[in-house]
Scaffold this active site. Structure first.
Site, PDB file in Angstrom:
ATOM      1  CE  LYS A 119      -3.989   2.127   2.360  1.00  0.00           C
ATOM      2  NZ  LYS A 119      -4.965   2.055   3.470  1.00  0.00           N
ATOM      3  CB  SER A 133      -8.232   4.065   2.486  1.00  0.00           C
ATOM      4  OG  SER A 133      -7.448   3.385   3.451  1.00  0.00           O
ATOM      5  CB  SER A 151      -8.802   1.421   5.427  1.00  0.00           C
ATOM      6  OG  SER A 151      -9.440   2.664   5.344  1.00  0.00           O
TER       7      SER A 151
END
Lengths: 95, 475, 480
Positions: free
Chosen positions: C74, C149, C173
């Protein structure tokens, strides 16, 4: 608690964000809409609940007083927007 | 109508750690710009603070030495504001629960009276970096070497009522932090900085509006800044105006204070507990350990100087007002010198010479060992106190040790009774008139005879012996 | 090859069925051919050289089980020498000068980073539409959001562009995009994985975790990510068990709590059906189902949307255009530098949350908002404490709906309301998971499992047992 445009501008300045005059009405409306959700907090009876700042009941760990960092100033400054003579530069600050 | 001044001080003392409060970067002073600012100090994305153990211990040492309440559970908070030398956009400080709570310290006033000044709190925080305005025309240059340096902010109660009292308090704290070895006290380098909250009021009235004076880097300027600010406030009030609560900068060149509006603009700091740091918990064991390690404090030392060395309260106060001076003095008496005589030398000739040359005692050209030798030569009757003063001056100028100077200049005291007697005989013979007057009852003339003898002996005759023999011969 | 799980790749690398280089090349090709926009950066050169290095180590026998394992990182984790953008224009040019602890740990195993995944800007969002680098498409239906997210990570794993990905979870998320993309996502107990070098959104809520095809993989990757870090004061000094050891334990007699508040108004009936089917599955495995109540969980939205913005308003103050990141063109003075750099560098949602936070912390409002939210947080946490006296694991939906249409939710409040089932876990610092539980229409539905603090072993065990009985986790979207 409802915000007016003036207050929204004040908060924006605190946060160093710019809101154009043409956008202020919409920004205020949007924030008030969100805050109406938050205002539900006021209706909750929290009794004598302790405010909870951390999810775990731990205490601060202490670090030994030792110098462990090398001088990486050149690497750091290589990615800075503006530097000179080993300094970070910003527009002149008037004291 | 008389005006009363109310002063409280906020003292930032930089803690003498090797590394920063929340990072492993060095705290050494004077390095090339930004070479001692690591990723944590620069507030890079994702970095996190970890608290330096020594910083906590130093705060506790201070707390214990001012009899303060220690908060066994203290919290770091974020003080949010934007400034280019504040890398994260917030300063990590302590707000609601500082590590050191209410304490107090005793100061000695000029009158010799003591006064207790309350200490509201002392909290830990990180220092900001430096903004340099004169390096470029169009830019302010930022050096973040100082960012993250540990500070202990010591906040006093508004207990002081004159600039002199404020200075006495500041000096006392200055001495204390050096005694307990948490701060080097260097005011030029900014290791010890005073902000003064000053207000005036008419006697018996409510507290007036205060201003906060910043940028004071010496005790002399602290006194001047407060005095000039008090004058300014009284002028305003007497003209019917009102004082604005604000931060004012002291300009030592113009000797004036001026408003710092730029810092006033938005001071809603939005303090909240720093979620990257957990509550600092102080165990009883740690507190005990710190207590044991605590050195003798100035007040304790002062009492010991009075009780076991027989010094006057005044002498003891002066000698303990500065750790280095106390150490110097103690080094002399440790070698066996008389305490009172040593105190007089340290506070007298030595201090005067240091003042004249604007030197600190640690930089004295005459070491405590050398001064001890000089003092010993007085007590063993090698030289008189008066001659010793001349020897001291020569020592100061680097002309050698006490013994070398005494030897070279032939200053050794005359203690041979027959030699002294022969000088006295000469003096009596040469001054028959005065002898007659003395015998007629003008006892004041003894001083004249002593003076003549000392003159004839070039100051070397032992005054005690001169006195005795003269009294004998003239009676 | 791309359908292989982490566990199978470990075996394959060990048996020399393929090399790390071949594997890496294969995934890189897939990533480059993908239109999902799951990656912000593809680190092809670095990946290939890491893979070569890994192959050498494997040959020499100087390797760990994860040596040579490709993964997607990420873009919130700092990676030295590689752009670390957090999905923001503010950091579009930011080449991190240092590695996050998680990055270091994965590097130490000689794993192979394929690239940095797309995400909502600074992890603020539930749809991945708040990325400066454009939205990510859901591989099950490219007109739908992947969730957020960690939407890029979820899409990458679901579309088999990477064997696993890292994620972070501040209010759901990891779990929500895992649910919406039909993969396994684990948010561990707060403090389990170091936050150092993970760009902070809300420090007291943020926690990293693995996003994988299977629970077994999640256990393997958690082993590598977890552990005490002296650079993070909030990292727990607690030993890390081998999370793969407990997967096969029997769950006969397990007490599962269903919070009635998680099955009320607002929950899509299709989602509810799948969740209840899964519960039945557990019942058939010998688990005991109990209805419980988390009365304060309904307050999670206002509590979270005060706490998180307060922390983020302060955390994001460092982005000022002075030392790194975006600086506006030709600032005329310092104020202009601040205002324009921040206003131009941050996206709308980020600015909104900064504003809310600055307001909630400002003089006169602190008690009513921040402090009150902290008290509610305590109540939410106590609800869980009470519940875990009665049950071992709590289960429920992850998200009230399946993946929704890209661009369909415009009102921030509606978007916030959809986080209702995930926020409480972060507020209380608990571990939570989402595992594939079925489909509603053509879209995957996740089952949420919530455990007590430090109960990752049990949680993984319970989740793994489900995957031993079901096949949902083996489904992958059709290739175009």
């Amino acid at each position: 608690m409802s915000l007016d445009n003036k207050k929204v501008k004040e908060i924006a300045h605190l946060a160093r964000l710019n809101i154009e005059d043409s956008d202020i009405e919409q920004a205020t409306a949007e924030l008030n809409n969100i805050l109406s959700l938050m205002d539900k907090l006021g209706e909750i009876d929290t009794g004598d609940a302790e405010p909870m700042a951390h999810p775990l009941k731990m205490s601060q760990r202490l670090r030994e007083d030792k110098v462990l960092e090398d001088d990486l100033s050149e690497e750091f400054q290589a990615i800075a927007p503006k530097t000179g003579k080993g300094h970070f530069l910003v527009p002149t600050v008037i004291e | 109508m008389t005006w009363e001044t109310v002063i409280g001080l906020e003292i930032h003392s930089q803690l003498r750690t090797k590394s920063k409060i929340f990072s492993g970067a060095s705290t050494a002073f004077g390095s090339k710009a930004n070479t001692q600012a690591c990723a944590v100090d620069l507030g890079f994305p994702g970095v996190l603070p970890v608290l330096n153990e020594e910083v906590v211990k130093m705060a506790l040492r201070f707390g214990l030495s001012v009899d303060a309440a220690i908060n066994k559970h203290s919290i770091f908070a974020r003080k949010n504001y934007f400034y280019p030398d504040l890398p994260k956009g917030y300063q990590i400080s302590q707000f609601e629960i500082p590590i050191v709570g209410q304490g107090s310290i005793e100061i000695t006033l000029e009158s010799g009276d003591n006064k207790t000044v309350g200490i509201t709190r002392a909290h830990l925080e990180e220092d900001a970096g430096k903004s340099i305005h004169d390096l470029y025309d169009d830019y302010t240059a930022i050096d973040l070497n100082r960012a993250g340096t540990p500070l202990l902010e010591i906040v006093s109660e508004p207990d002081m009522s004159s600039a002199k009292e404020a200075v006495a308090y500041a000096k006392k704290i200055h001495a204390l932090v050096q005694y307990i070895e948490i701060c080097d006290g260097n005011m030029q380098e900014g290791s010890f900085r005073c902000d003064a909250n000053v207000s005036v009021r008419k006697q018996g009235e409510e507290l007036g509006t205060r201003s906060e004076l910043k940028n004071i880097n010496s005790f002399k300027f602290l006194e001047k800044a407060i005095n000039i600010e008090v004058e300014r406030q009284i002028d305003i009030l007497e003209e019917g105006g009102s004082v604005v609560q604000e931060t004012r900068l002291y300009d030592s060149i113009k000797n004036e204070t001026r408003s710092m509006r730029s810092k006033e603009e938005a001071n809603d700091y939005r303090y909240f507990p720093d979620p990257d740091l957990l509550p600092v918990v102080i165990s009883d064991e740690l507190l005990e350990e710190i207590k044991k390690e605590l050195p003798e404090l100035p007040t304790e030392k002062k009492i010991r100087f009075i009780d076991s060395l027989g010094l006057s309260s005044y002498d003891a106060e002066v000698l303990t007002s500065q750790k280095e001076m106390a150490d110097y003095f103690e080094n002399i008496i440790k070698q066996g010198a008389d305490a009172k005589l040593s105190a007089n030398w340290v506070m007298g000739d030595l201090s005067a010479a240091l003042n004249k040359s604007q030197l600190e005692i640690v930089d004295s050209p005459i070491s405590s060992g050398e001064l001890f030798l000089l003092i010993s030569r007085i007590t063993d009757n090698t030289i008189s106190g008066k001659i010793a003063k001349d020897v001291f001056k020569l020592m100061w100028d680097g002309k050698g040790t006490a013994d070398e100077i005494i030897e070279k200049q032939g200053l050794k005291q005359m203690t041979d009774s027959s030699a002294i007697e022969s000088i006295i005989d000469d003096v009596i013979e040469n001054n028959p008139g005065q002898v007659q007057q003395f015998k007629d009852g003008n006892s004041k003339l003894l001083g004249f005879f002593i003076g003549q003898v000392m003159k004839a002996s070039k100051g070397k005759a032992n005054p005690k012996q001169v006195n005795e023999i003269l009294n004998e011969k003239l009676s | 090859m791309h359908n292989l799980t982490v566990a199978k790749i470990i075996k394959g690398l060990k048996n020399k069925d393929f090399s790390s280089f071949e594997l890496t090349q294969h995934y890189l090709d897939r990533i480059k051919n993908s239109d999902l926009n799951a990656f912000i950066s593809i680190t092809e050169d670095e990946a290939l050289s890491q893979a070569k290095e890994a192959d050498k180590k494997i040959t020499k026998g100087d390797s760990s089980i994860l040596t040579g394992m490709p993964y997607a990182h990420k873009d919130i984790f700092c990676t030295k020498g590689v752009k670390t953008s957090a999905g923001s224009k503010m950091l579009d040019s930011f080449i991190s000068p240092y590695d996050a602890t998680v990055t270091k740990k994965l590097n130490n195993e000689n794993m192979v980073m394929l690239g940095k995944t797309n995400m909502d800007e600074f992890a603020m969002g539930s749809s991945n539409e708040n990325s400066y680098f454009g939205p990510v498409q859901n591989p099950w239906d490219i007109n739908k959001v992947p969730g957020g997210s960690s939407g890029g990570s979820a899409a990458a794993v679901a579309a088999r562009l990477s064997p696993f990905a890292t994620g972070t979870d501040t209010g759901g998320s990891i779990r929500q995009p895992a649910s919406l993309c039909g993969i396994t996502g684990l948010k561990p107990t707060y403090g389990r994985i170091s936050r150092y070098g993970m760009i902070a959104y809300a420090s007291s809520l943020d926690q990293a975790g693995p996003m994988t095809q299977t629970v077994e993989d999640a256990a393997i990757i958690l082993n590598a990510m977890a552990g005490f870090d002296k650079h993070d004061s909030t990292s727990a000094n607690k030993s890390v068990p081998d999370y793969t050891q407990c997967l096969e334990n029997s769950i006969n007699g397990l007490k599962i709590g269903l919070p009635k508040e998680y099955f009320s108004e607002g929950l899509d009936s299709g989602v509810e059906k799948i969740v209840m089917q899964s519960i039945k599955e557990y019942e058939s495995m010998g688990a005991e189902i109990k209805e419980i109540s988390l009365p304060n969980s309904v307050h999670a939205i206002p509590a979270y949307y005060i706490v998180a913005p307060c922390e983020c308003s302060s955390n994001l103050s460092r982005f000022d255009g002075v030392r790194y990141g975006y600086r506006c063109k030709a600032p005329k003075d310092l104020n202009d530098l601040y205002l324009r750099s921040r206003s131009e560098g941050f996206g709308e949602e980020v600015k909104r949350r900064i504003m809310i936070g600055a307001y909630a912390l400002s003089a006169g409002y602190y008690d009513a908002y921040y402090l009150k939210a902290q008290k509610v947080r305590q109540l939410i946490s106590e609800d869980f404490k009470k519940a875990f006296n009665k049950v071992d694991v709590i289960m429920g939906p992850v998200s009230p709906t399946v993946a929704f249409d890209l661009g369909s939710v415009k009102d921030p409040v509606s978007m916030y309301l959809a986080d209702i089932y995930t926020l409480s876990v972060n507020l209380a610092g608990l571990p939570g998971m989402s595992i594939p539980a079925g489909f509603s229409g053509n879209l995957p539905v996740g089952l949420q499992l919530i455990g007590n603090h430090w109960s990752e072993e049990l949680l993984l065990n319970v989740a793994h047992q489900f995957q031993m009985r079901t096949d949902w986790h083996n489904n992958s979207p059709a290739e175009k």
